[in-house]
Write an enzyme that holds these catalytic residues in place. Structure first.
Site, PDB file in Angstrom:
ATOM      1  N   ASP A  13       0.809  -1.221   0.000  1.00 49.09           N
ATOM      2  CA  ASP A  13       0.000   0.000   0.000  1.00 49.09           C
ATOM      3  C   ASP A  13       0.843   1.273   0.000  1.00 49.09           C
ATOM      4  OD1 ASP A  13      -2.226  -1.674   0.114  1.00 49.09           O
ATOM      5  OD2 ASP A  13      -2.140  -1.745   2.300  1.00 49.09           O
ATOM      6  N   LYS A  16       1.728   2.147  -5.094  1.00 48.18           N
ATOM      7  CA  LYS A  16       2.252   1.599  -6.360  1.00 48.18           C
ATOM      8  C   LYS A  16       1.299   1.876  -7.520  1.00 48.18           C
ATOM      9  CE  LYS A  16       2.331  -2.412  -4.321  1.00 48.18           C
ATOM     10  NZ  LYS A  16       2.070  -2.036  -2.916  1.00 48.18           N
ATOM     11  N   GLY A  40      -4.579  -4.360  -3.842  1.00 47.98           N
ATOM     12  CA  GLY A  40      -5.597  -3.336  -4.089  1.00 47.98           C
ATOM     13  C   GLY A  40      -4.836  -2.074  -4.449  1.00 47.98           C
ATOM     14  N   HIS A  41      -4.811  -1.733  -5.719  1.00 48.28           N
ATOM     15  CA  HIS A  41      -4.024  -0.592  -6.205  1.00 48.28           C
ATOM     16  C   HIS A  41      -4.988   0.508  -6.645  1.00 48.28           C
ATOM     17  CE1 HIS A  41      -0.445  -3.471  -7.201  1.00 48.28           C
ATOM     18  NE2 HIS A  41      -0.768  -3.450  -5.931  1.00 48.28           N
ATOM     19  N   GLN A 223       2.047  -5.954  -3.324  1.00 44.24           N
ATOM     20  CA  GLN A 223       2.504  -6.069  -1.926  1.00 44.24           C
ATOM     21  C   GLN A 223       3.796  -5.257  -1.747  1.00 44.24           C
ATOM     22  OE1 GLN A 223       1.483  -9.451  -3.455  1.00 44.24           O
ATOM     23  NE2 GLN A 223      -0.459  -8.514  -2.941  1.00 44.24           N
TER      24      GLN A 223
END
Ligand code: GDP
Ligand code: IMO
Ligand code: MG
Length: 420
Positions: A13, A16, A40-41, A223
Site C-alpha cells: 500500500d 504503487k 488493491g491498487h 505487496q
C-alpha cells in the site's frame, strides 16, 4: 527502450498503483508479475477512484497493453468482475489485456482453505486478505494447480480438478458447509473459459518481442518487500516473491533485460494484518496518519496500522531489490504535524542495532531509536511545492539510503506529483 520494475519497499500500500498510472503515460506494456487479488491498487483520475486487484494499473491510458504474467495467481471471478466494471465505464479492457497461459487459477476451494487455515488453532493467524492466495501458490508448488491453459482443454481438466480436491480432502472435511465438488468446479471453469479464453496468450513471447522492438515496459509489483515470502517478516508475509528479482520469472524475461528498479515508499509506514511493526504508533499521531492518509485497506477495508518511517526496513528492502531510484508518496499526509520521526536504529536489552535484524523475535521486542525532524504547516505540500522542512526530511532519507528520490507524491491525483 526501458524495462523498469516498480516495487513497494514497506509492507504494501505504498501507492504503487498511483505511481504506475503516472509512469504508464509513457509505457507501451504494463505487466503484473506476482500476487493476486490480494492486491488493491488505487488510482484517482479527476473525480473517479479506481481500485485494481488483478488488472495492471496502466489500463486507464488507452494506448498501453496490460499483461498478467505467469507469476500471478488469477481468481477468474474477481478478474471478470474487474473487467466488467471497467468496460461499463467505457474503458476498453479486453482489447488490451493479455493473460499468461501459465498463470495459476485461484478457485473457490482456495478461498475456503484460506479461511480454514486462518481459523485453525494449530498455526499462527496471518491476517490474510482471505483471497485464497497462500493455498493457490501452495497448489502451484505442489504441482496440482490449475493453469489458464488448462481451461482450453476440458478433457484433461476433470482429472486435474480431481487431483487438486483430493489433495485437500482431509482439511475440507472440517469445512462448516460442504465444499465445492469436481463437477461444480468444472462448471465454473466452463464459464471462465467462455469469458477469458480469447485473452490467454504466451505473454513471455509478447514481452520479449516488445523489448526487442525497443518498447517501454513497466513491471508492476504488488505487496511490498517486507511481505516477500523469502525476504519478508516470515511467516507474516504473502506467498509470492514480491521483490524485483521476482519479476523476470513472473513474466518470462531474462534478468539482464531489466534496466531499472523504482522503489516506492510512503513517507511513513503502514501495515495490514498481523506481524511485527517496530515503529507502530498509537494515539493522536496514529490517528492523524490514519485519517489524513485514509489508511483503510483497498481490498478488505481493514484499518491499516500506522507508524513512523523506518529507515532500517527501507534500507534493507532497497538492498534486496537493487533499487536505482526512489519515489516517496503521501508526503502531504505529514502536513500539519509539528514534529516527525524517522527510525534510525533498534534498541534492545543487548544494545543497539542499526541494521534490519534477521531474528524475528528481535523485531517484536525492540524499541525504535528515532531522529526527530521539524514538521511543516497544513497544506504546505500542495500545489507542487515542498517546504524546506519537507525537503530536509526527504534529503535525509535519500542521503541515508544513497539513492536519489525522483518523484514525490503529495496527493491522490495525477497532478499531485513533484519531480525532483
Ligand atoms: P498500492 O497498493 O501500493 O497501490 O497502494 P493503495 O492504493 O492500496 O494505497 C495507497 C492509497 O494512498 C490510495 O488510496 C491512493 O490513492 C493514496 N495515495 C497515493 N499517493 C498518495 C499521496 O501522495 N497522497 C495521498 N494523500 N494519498 C495518496
Ligand atoms: P498491495 O499490492 C498490504 C498482507 C495481508 C496479510 C499478508 C498475507 O495493495 O500493496 P495474503 O492474502 O497475501 O495471503 O495475506 O499480506 N497483504 C497486503 N498488505 N497490501 C497488499 O497488497 C497486501 N497483500 C497482502 O494483509 O498480512
Ligand atoms: Mg494496496
Amino acid at each position: 527502450m526501458s524495462v523498469r520494475v516498480v516495487v513497494g519497499l514497506q509492507w504494501g500500500d505504498e501507492g504503487k498503483g498511483k505511481v504506475v498510472d503516472y509512469l504508464a503515460r509513457d509505457a507501451d506494456y504494463i505487466v503484473r508479475y506476482q500476487g493476486g487479488a490480494n492486491a488493491g491498487h488505487t488510482v484517482k483520475v479527476e473525480d473517479r477512484i479506481y481500485v485494481f486487484h488483478l488488472i495492471p494499473s496502466g489500463i486507464l491510458h488507452p494506448s498501453g497493453i496490460c499483461v498478467i504474467g505467469n507469476g500471478v495467481v488469477v481468481d477468474p471471478e474477481s478478474l471478470v468482475e474487474e473487467i466488467a466494471g471497467l468496460e461499463s465505464q467505457g474503458i476498453d479492457v479486453c482489447g488490451r489485456l493479455r493473460i499468461s497461459h501459465a498463470a495459476h487459477l485461484v478457485l473457490p476451494v482456495h478461498r475456503l482453505l484460506d479461511q480454514l487455515y486462518e481459523s485453525s488453532r494449530d498455526a499462527p493467524r496471518i491476517g490474510t486478505t482471505g483471497r485464497g492466495i497462500g493455498p493457490a501458490y501452495s497448489d502451484k508448488a505442489g504441482r496440482v494447480g490449475i493453469r489458464m491453459v488448462d481451461l482450453l482443454d476440458e478433457k484433461s481438466l476433470e482429472a486435474k480438478l480431481t487431483a487438486l480436491l483430493g489433495r485437500h480432502r482431509a482439511v475440507l472435511a472440517g469445512a462448516p458447509n460442504s465444499p465445492p465438488g469436481v463437477s461444480d468446479l468444472l462448471q465454473l471453469c466452463r464459464g471462465y473459459h467462455e469469458r477469458l479464453a480469447p485473452l490467454i496468450s504466451d505473454v513471455s513471447a509478447i514481452i520479449n518481442r516488445a523489448i526487442d522492438q525497443g518498447k517501454s515496459v513497466l513491471l508492476e509489483g504488488a505487496q511490498g518487500a517486507h511481505l516477500d515470502v523469502d525476504h519478508g517478516t516470515y511467516p507474516y508475509v504473502t506467498s509470492s516473491s514480491t521483490v524485483a528479482g521476482g519479476a523476470p520469472p513472473g513474466c518470462g524475461i531474462g534478468p539482464a533485460r531489466i534496466t531499472g528498479v523504482i522503489g516506492i515508499a510512503k513517507a511513513y509506514t503502514t501495515r495490514v494484518g498481523e506481524g511485527p511493526f517496530p515503529t507502530e504508533l498509537e494515539g493522536p499521531e496514529a490517528r492523524h496518519l490514519k485519517e489524513k492518509g485514509r489508511e483503510f485497506g483497498a481490498t478488505t477495508g481493514r484499518p491499516r496500522r500506522c507508524g513512523w518511517f523506518d529507515l532500517l526496513a527501507v534500507r534493507r528492502s532497497a538492498m534486496i531489490n537493487g533499487v536505482s531510484e526512489l519515489v516517496i508518496t503521501k508526503i502531504d499526509v505529514l502536513d500539519g504535524l509539528p514534529s516527525l520521526k524517522i527510525c534510525v536504529g533498534y534498541r534492545t536489552g543487548d544494545g543497539l542495532r542499526e541494521q534490519f535484524p534477521m531474528e524475528p523475535w528481535f523485531l517484536q521486542d525492540c524499541q525504535p531509536l528515532y531522529r526527530e525532524f521539524d514538521g511543516w504547516g497544513p497544506g504546505e505540500t500542495s500545489g507542487g511545492r515542498l517546504p524546506s522542512n519537507a525537503r530536509k526530511y526527504l534529503d535525509f532519507i535519500s542521503g541515508e539510503l544513497d539513492i536519489p528520490i525522483r518523484l514525490v507524491s503529495a496527493g491522490m491525483g495525477r497532478a499531485d506529483v513533484i519531480i525532483l
